[in-house]
Scaffold this active site. Structure first.
Site, PDB file in Angstrom:
ATOM      1  CG  ASP A   1     -55.373  27.534 -44.147  1.00 11.10           C
ATOM      2  OD1 ASP A   1     -55.467  28.127 -43.059  1.00 11.10           O
ATOM      3  OD2 ASP A   1     -54.376  26.873 -44.503  1.00 11.10           O
TER       4      ASP A   1
ATOM      5  NE  ARG B   1     -56.588  30.535 -36.257  1.00 15.53           N
ATOM      6  CZ  ARG B   1     -56.278  31.827 -36.376  1.00 15.53           C
ATOM      7  NH1 ARG B   1     -56.177  32.374 -37.574  1.00 15.53           N
ATOM      8  NH2 ARG B   1     -56.044  32.563 -35.316  1.00 15.53           N
TER       9      ARG B   1
ATOM     10  NE  ARG C   1     -53.415  24.612 -48.682  1.00 19.58           N
ATOM     11  CZ  ARG C   1     -53.363  25.947 -48.708  1.00 19.58           C
ATOM     12  NH1 ARG C   1     -53.924  26.646 -47.743  1.00 19.58           N
ATOM     13  NH2 ARG C   1     -52.765  26.552 -49.696  1.00 19.58           N
TER      14      ARG C   1
END
Lengths: 263, 263
Positions: B52, B50, B210
């Site tokens: 984000d 994935r 992050r």
């Protein structure tokens, strides 16, 4: 009054170039308006040179005159708060009263970015080349540009500029990626197939970089012989050169001054 | 049926990440739809992992199964004709039937871009740092990330992933510009003040990059001591780490496979 110098970055996509024109958005107008608001007096800003509609800048240089007591850090922040997001003041410094952003510039460097791979990120700054292209042929051809020549063949026909002699110091296609993964510094960002044409000269005529890139691309595609560039230069006629390359690949990268002018 | 591999670049600004979610735009859905149109059969595409909401990719890898007679050059061009301009298929190759974009990936590399100077160009990929920041402190701190650790402190609390052990091979802030103008290759593009955090690991947990960048920035700002990262890792608790850095600075740069899988 005191004189100040700005370093300005802009994404030119939404602008009719740097230079003020009535009725259309230009970067010069945005910067002048923002300065007028911040300085609370009418301020005109003088750039190092025009950029065309859709052309970007990383290091456009401009000067203006205003109150000698400006707090430059605060001014920069205020300007960036007022300016649209596609225009940013990178640096504001005070310079000598005689500094002139255009007349004192001794060289300008433009970058033209293409990619032989399809482009999604930074697509407003890179032009996708759809066909086979020979960068080595273009680099061989580009050597004919070096030195002092009459660049009439690469100057827009409507241009009023009489003196069309320019001295080109550098003209080369450089790959942005690096095969080796050993050196961190070289392994950054560059994607296989991304190339930048770097051209540096004492001055540039209207539409000159895009006409040069357009002609080089025709050589890279095999539509013109590699030796054609010398013939085009000698013709001193815009019709001898190729079509202008798309504006969005072009960025005014850097302007150099003999002395920084900053005091 | 045959298996194919795509290399995909996307500007994630407009997407709720890679992975399909009902009712919102995702990159996986765009690519699956385009493949279904081009292949004239229902095609599902499986990504390497994935990304984000708002995160970009330069080299997302995905696989799909379809008719063994696909003309890959034509397929790529058709896909790029159908896909929105912020998603591009860079490469399409045939791979062995057992190749799996997610399970076979042995490492992923993410880049996080910041600038200490105001940003106008590529502002959807660079985060402007407004205050004083010490990159040397962040690089000292980042060394604690290297090696194999439980990364629970940097994993989103809602994540269902049980195994939170990751092996980080590289974690370093690199300046994008070069003082010297002597080497052409180094003098490209990089603007003073632009930095990229490069992190490579065998796997990444949800929100991991992050959270790491957000914690490092707090160290760079002087809000946390340089040695804090080891303490945060040992806590195995998301609240010990700093806030997640903004999504738009992050790009999935590259996915590595032990064998290319291409045949």
């Amino acid at each position: 009054m005191a004189r100040y110098q700005l370093t300005i970055e802009y994404d030119g996509t939404a602008y009719h170039g740097w230079q003020y024109q009535p009725g259309v958005p230009t970067v010069q107008q945005e910067v002048s308006q923002a300065l007028t608001t911040c300085c609370r007096e009418a301020v005109d800003v003088v750039g190092s040179g025009r950029t065309d509609t859709g052309v970007h800048a990383r290091g456009q240089i401009a000067h203006f005159d205003a109150n000698p007591d400006l707090n430059l850090e605060r001014l920069r922040n205020s300007l960036n708060g007022i300016l649209p997001p596609d225009v940013a003041v990178v640096l504001a410094v005070r310079v000598g009263d005689s500094f002139h952003a255009r007349f004192d510039a001794c060289s300008r460097e433009y970058h033209y970015r293409v990619s032989t791979a399809p482009v999604a990120i930074e697509r407003s700054q890179r032009v996708h080349i759809h066909r086979e292209i020979a960068f080595d042929q273009m680099n061989q051809a580009a050597m004919a540009l070096l030195g002092t020549h009459d660049y009439s063949s690469f100057c827009r026909t409507q241009s009023e500029t009489r003196n069309r002699v320019c001295t080109v110091e550098k003209a080369v296609w450089i790959p942005e990626w690096e095969e080796s993964t050993s050196a961190d510094r070289l392994n950054l960002g560059g994607r296989r197939g991304d190339w930048t044409f770097v051209i540096r000269a004492d001055r540039f005529l209207h539409g000159m970089v895009r006409a040069i890139v357009g002609t080089l691309l025709e050589i890279g595609y095999g539509r013109r012989p590699q030796a054609d560039l010398a013939r085009v230069l000698a013709a001193r006629d815009r019709v001898a050169a190729g079509p202008a390359a798309k504006a969005r690949g072009l960025t005014l990268h850097h302007v150099s001054y003999n002395t920084s002018g900053a005091r």
